[in-house]
Scaffold this active site. Structure first.
Site, PDB file in Angstrom:
ATOM      1  N   GLU A 155       0.812  -1.244   0.054  1.00 32.99           N
ATOM      2  CA  GLU A 155       0.011  -0.010  -0.102  1.00 32.99           C
ATOM      3  C   GLU A 155       0.798   1.419  -0.038  1.00 32.99           C
ATOM      4  OE1 GLU A 155      -3.147  -0.345  -0.689  1.00 32.99           O
ATOM      5  OE2 GLU A 155      -3.364  -2.376  -0.186  1.00 32.99           O
ATOM      6  N   HIS A 158       1.686   2.322  -3.474  1.00 24.84           N
ATOM      7  CA  HIS A 158       0.640   2.990  -4.088  1.00 24.84           C
ATOM      8  C   HIS A 158       0.571   4.436  -3.634  1.00 24.84           C
ATOM      9  CE1 HIS A 158      -1.457  -0.193  -5.975  1.00 24.84           C
ATOM     10  NE2 HIS A 158      -1.888  -1.053  -4.981  1.00 24.84           N
TER      11      HIS A 158
END
Length: 915
Positions: A155, A158
């Site tokens: 994550e 991202h």
């Protein structure tokens, strides 16, 4: 010397909370905020620390020992009890430039699954990572998603580096050299295809005769133990996966989101396109493993605000009136119950109009409103105002940590604001600055940016209603939006007749609903009609003649539906109407709109992007009509319709994020306002769970994924307005650059008989606006060649296509110059040009394969053909081998017989047989 000292102080002054920073090899100012909707559980703090610590070492390994997490702050909710929580400075849950990682109740679209809200271009930072308390507290989810540390790194890629996933839920399979492959990276990631029945058993996947790919429901089960260590962006749950795919391992053929959005390897995006690219290229690997991250746990208590208002001579006239009208709206409808508020004014000197008062009743609110200034004169000594405001904030507990200043001024200081701004920044207060002037001091922007505040540059045109909007945007959320004001409408007009409009009140709002009408000259006739037909007139409203304001407070919960207003005047004058409300239920968050530009400063060399996110409890609201108004400090306006079509500036279709490029940039500061209308709209859900693994050749299923909501939710008619932070443009030339058409990112291809059909969304003349002049389409059998050298591909005749307006659906069918054979895969890409022949970037790569028809089943006809050919070859080789062996045996037998006769003769005549 004094001036030099000030300059040096500005240079050396650390930015207290301007977001995550890479300091040397370590990331600092990483803020993880827990929503006030989350019940207290001290174990949650321990789990967060464990995840980040594990993630730090995983990050260190994944990026060649270059970076790790050094300093992390955990912000807990105001209602949590504890003695180990220090007072928050400028950390905030809602300020996504700071709290980029949030712990909150589940997004119904994802359930407990972690995800990153990401909608910028490739390499642009995401908005935030969302973890749920359940995910962090329940260790059984480790089996479903992988270790929390490596999921955190997934994550983080991202969020920080703008990397996209190396899978694609919409296109999980693709053809490669007539083989069916799973969308993944690297291609060496092994596994098996199966369909899981409702009863939980495994069945061979079936082939869709239309696409020659597996039917919906077919799942790729990766081997638990892989021969490759990448990629974290495909499946962080696999045991050997510890790295990001680099160029030499990247699967460029896969129809992944990364290839669609970036067209390059994850490693390349991180080191060449991300916010950290320059640092990462020069950083040297650490010589030894890093220490664990350091953590501090902070808490924000009740809100403490001081209004610091400019009453200098340049504020006289309409400005002082607008300041009072907007401040009244803030005190009456925006500031929360139990918050503490003080009021300070400044001009030649500074005065305290009110020490801190707790908002405990409507009477307290009205008493504060009565103290607001209505006279302006004297010079503009901003430093005196700042100093007095900080003194007022110290009254409650001796410091100003985490307290807020709302600093409104005409922006032109008589004193040296740059000299006192550094100490204000270091105080620990959050400073919001509102500047009327076209030439507001740069220090006002710096104070907001360096303290987590908001900088707004409203103009004093009454029709724009910008100062009212600015004050309305200054709410402070802890993650619970059920007790926060929501602006339903903000609009103005100048007329000598009727001013009419409609405000849609949906079922998520209705409590504390108010209509505020401001008029310029004389009291008009006002009529407001409820959805059921009830009429409200001035007899139902309160009127303040001195401040030219009429207010209707709707008792109880406002009736859902369309509320219509009509304002009649006989004199030519300006009006504005502002409608606010709150959630109608304590447990149902309202539909909210957040808007911002992708940059706060721009020199004209790159386009800017406008974003508006429309959501309800994290769920995206789709099918809305969204318009952005960008108004320069000189009063020039530019209106854009924002789109959620997955093309141009918009990253994903139907994700509730509406976007558009902004290219008509003008020198100076500009404001941003978004209006949203919805007629019969819906909320819609978008859904790195691994359903199972192949272990020792056998598929072992994981427990079922926790259920998520997938049905659209009807939201009915609604209206919303939102104000974004002001932005500044300083053009490097006299005019902005000419921007080419935007890159096409949704190109798709299919082969029907001998005809190729390409589909994409039309780009514009300037990025995603206007109409492009022409398209250039090329094809190849070699993906790498077409990707790296578009001009070397084979050209397609595009004389039959005329580009449509940006955002339109384009379809183009054509025949290639040769018959397309079965089991052939052809690669396509597109570029577009504008009227100045500026060329877009090459589109995403689209593939199409011609597969001969065959019966339904798991087998691909092309693969069957290959297998048949191989089988025939094998059989032929076996036959040939047998024949050769037989012939050799016969020859050997004959030769052996001859040798035996020769030996007999030699022995008989006593001669050497080898002579």
């Amino acid at each position: 010397k004094v001036a030099l000292m000030v300059v040096l102080l500005w240079i050396l002054l650390p930015s207290t909370t301007t977001g995550i920073k890479l300091d040397g090899n370590g990331y600092v100012d990483v803020i993880i905020a827990i929503s006030s909707r989350v019940p207290q559980d001290d174990t949650l703090i321990d789990k967060i620390k464990e995840m980040v610590t594990e993630g730090s070492f995983s990050l260190y390994d994944a990026l060649n020992k270059k970076v790790y997490f050094r300093e992390v702050t955990i912000l807990v909710p105001p209602q949590w009890n504890g003695t180990n929580f220090t007072k928050a400075r400028t950390e905030q849950f809602q300020c996504e430039i700071q709290a980029k990682i949030r712990i909150d109740n589940a997004n119904p679209a994802y359930g407990v699954e972690p995800y990153t809200n990401q909608y910028g271009e490739c390499g642009a930072e995401g908005e935030y990572i969302h973890f749920t308390p359940e995910y962090l507290l329940n260790d059984t989810f480790i089996q479903l998603y992988g270790s929390r540390g490596i999921v955190f790194v997934h994550e983080w890629a991202h969020l920080r580096w703008g990397v996209y996933d190396e899978y694609n839920r919409d296109k999980p399979f693709y053809h490669s050299n007539s083989h069916i492959e799973a969308t993944r990276c690297s291609e060496k990631t092994g596994g098996q295809f199966f369909d899981v029945t409702a009863g939980g058993s495994l069945q061979p996947c079936r082939i869709d005769p239309q696409t020659s790919l597996p039917t919906k429901g077919c799942i790729f089960f990766p081997n638990r133990n892989q021969i490759t260590n990448c990629s974290i962006m495909f499946s962080p749950s696999l045991d050997p996966v510890t790295a990001f795919c680099q160029k030499n391992k990247h699967n460029y053929e896969a129809q992944s989101m990364l290839n669609k959005k970036c067209g390059k390897a994850t490693w390349t995006v991180i080191f060449e396109d991300s916010v950290d690219k320059d640092a990462l290229q020069t950083l040297k690997p650490l010589e030894s493993p890093p220490p664990p991250p350091s953590f501090k746990v902070v808490q924000r208590t009740q809100r403490v605000v001081c209004l610091i208002l400019d009453v200098s001579g340049s504020m006289a006239g309409p400005r002082i009136l607008q300041q009072r009208q907007a401040a009244t709206h803030f005190l009456r409808y925006i500031i929360e119950d139990q918050a503490s508020v003080g009021i300070v004014t400044f001009s030649t000197s500074a005065s305290t109009l009110s020490n801190l008062m707790t908002i405990d009743s409507d009477i307290t609110r009205e008493n504060l409103i009565k103290l607001l200034p209505n006279v302006a004169s004297g010079s503009t000594n901003m430093c005196l105002g700042l100093s007095r405001g900080l003194q007022v904030l110290q009254e409650d507990n001796g410091d100003v940590l985490g307290d807020e200043i709302i600093f409104l001024t005409d922006g032109q200081a008589t004193d040296n604001i740059a000299g006192c701004a550094p100490s204000a920044i270091q105080s620990g207060a959050i400073i919001h600055t509102l500047a009327f002037s076209n030439s507001a001091a740069h220090a006002l922007t710096e104070m907001a940016n360096k303290t987590g505040g908001i900088f707004l540059a409203p103009n004093d045109n009454i029709i724009s209603n910008q100062l009212m909007d600015a004050f309305a945007s200054l709410s402070l959320s802890t993650g619970d939006y059920t007790n926060k004001p929501v602006q339903l409408e903000s609009v103005g007009a100048r007329t000598s007749d009727w001013f009419n409009g409609t405000v849609s009140v949906d079922q998520t709002v209705g409590n504390k609903t108010s209509f505020v009408i401001i008029y310029e000259i004389s009291l008009p006739s006002i009529f407001i009609q409820s959805p059921s037909g009830s009429i409200y007139t001035q007899t139902n409203m309160s009127n303040d003649d001195l401040y030219k304001t009429v207010t209707l407070k709707v008792l109880g919960t406002a009736e859902p539906g369309d509320w219509k207003y009509s304002i009649q005047t006989t004199s030519n004058q300006a009006f504005t109407i502002t409608v606010t409300s709150q959630a109608s239920h304590d447990v149902v968050p309202p539909i909210i709109v957040k808007t911002h530009m992708n940059q706060q400063f721009n020199d004209g060399t790159k386009p800017m992007t406008v974003f508006a996110e429309v959501s309800q409890n994290y769920r995206p609201v789709i099918n809305a009509e969204v318009w952005a108004t960008l108004e320069s400090e000189t009063g020039l306006t530019h209106t854009l319709q924002l789109l959620d079509n997955g093309a141009g500036a918009d990253a994903f279709k139907d994700d509730g994020v509406y976007s558009r490029f902004f290219t008509k940039m003008l020198n100076g500061r500009s404001s941003l306002k978004v209006r949203v209308k919805n007629q019969d709209g819906q909320t819609r859900f978008a859904v790195t769970y691994v359903p199972g693994y192949v272990i020792n050749g056998v598929v072992q299923l994981n427990p079922p994924k926790p259920p998520v909501s997938e049905e659209p939710l009807e939201v009915g008619n609604f209206t919303r307005t939102a104000t974004g932070e002001s932005f500044e443009v300083k053009l490097s030339g006299t005019t902005p650059l000419n921007f080419p058409p935007n890159r096409i990112t949704d190109l798709s291809a299919e082969i029907q008989e001998d005809t190729v059909l390409l589909s994409w969304t039309a780009p514009g003349e300037d990025l995603d606006q206007g109409t492009a002049k022409s398209y250039e389409i090329r094809w190849s059998f070699d993906l790498d060649m077409l990707r790296s050298s578009f001009s070397n591909g084979h050209a397609v005749n595009t004389a039959g296509i005329s580009p449509q307006k940006a955002g339109s659906d384009e379809k183009y069918s054509f025949n290639l110059s040769f018959p397309i054979q079965n089991c052939i895969t052809v690669i396509f890409a597109v570029q577009s040009k504008d009227n100045q022949n500026a060329t877009s970037e090459t589109s995403n790569i689209a593939q199409a394969s011609k597969i001969p028809p065959g019966p339904p089943g798991v087998s691909n006809p092309c693969i069957n053909l290959i297998i048949l050919v191989i089988s025939v070859c094998v059989e032929t080789m076996v036959i040939c081998f047998i024949v050769l062996v037989t012939r050799r045996a016969v020859k050997l037998r004959k030769r052996f017989a001859e040798r035996k006769v020769a030996l007999t003769i030699a022995n008989k005549f006593q001669i050497n047989p080898y002579a």
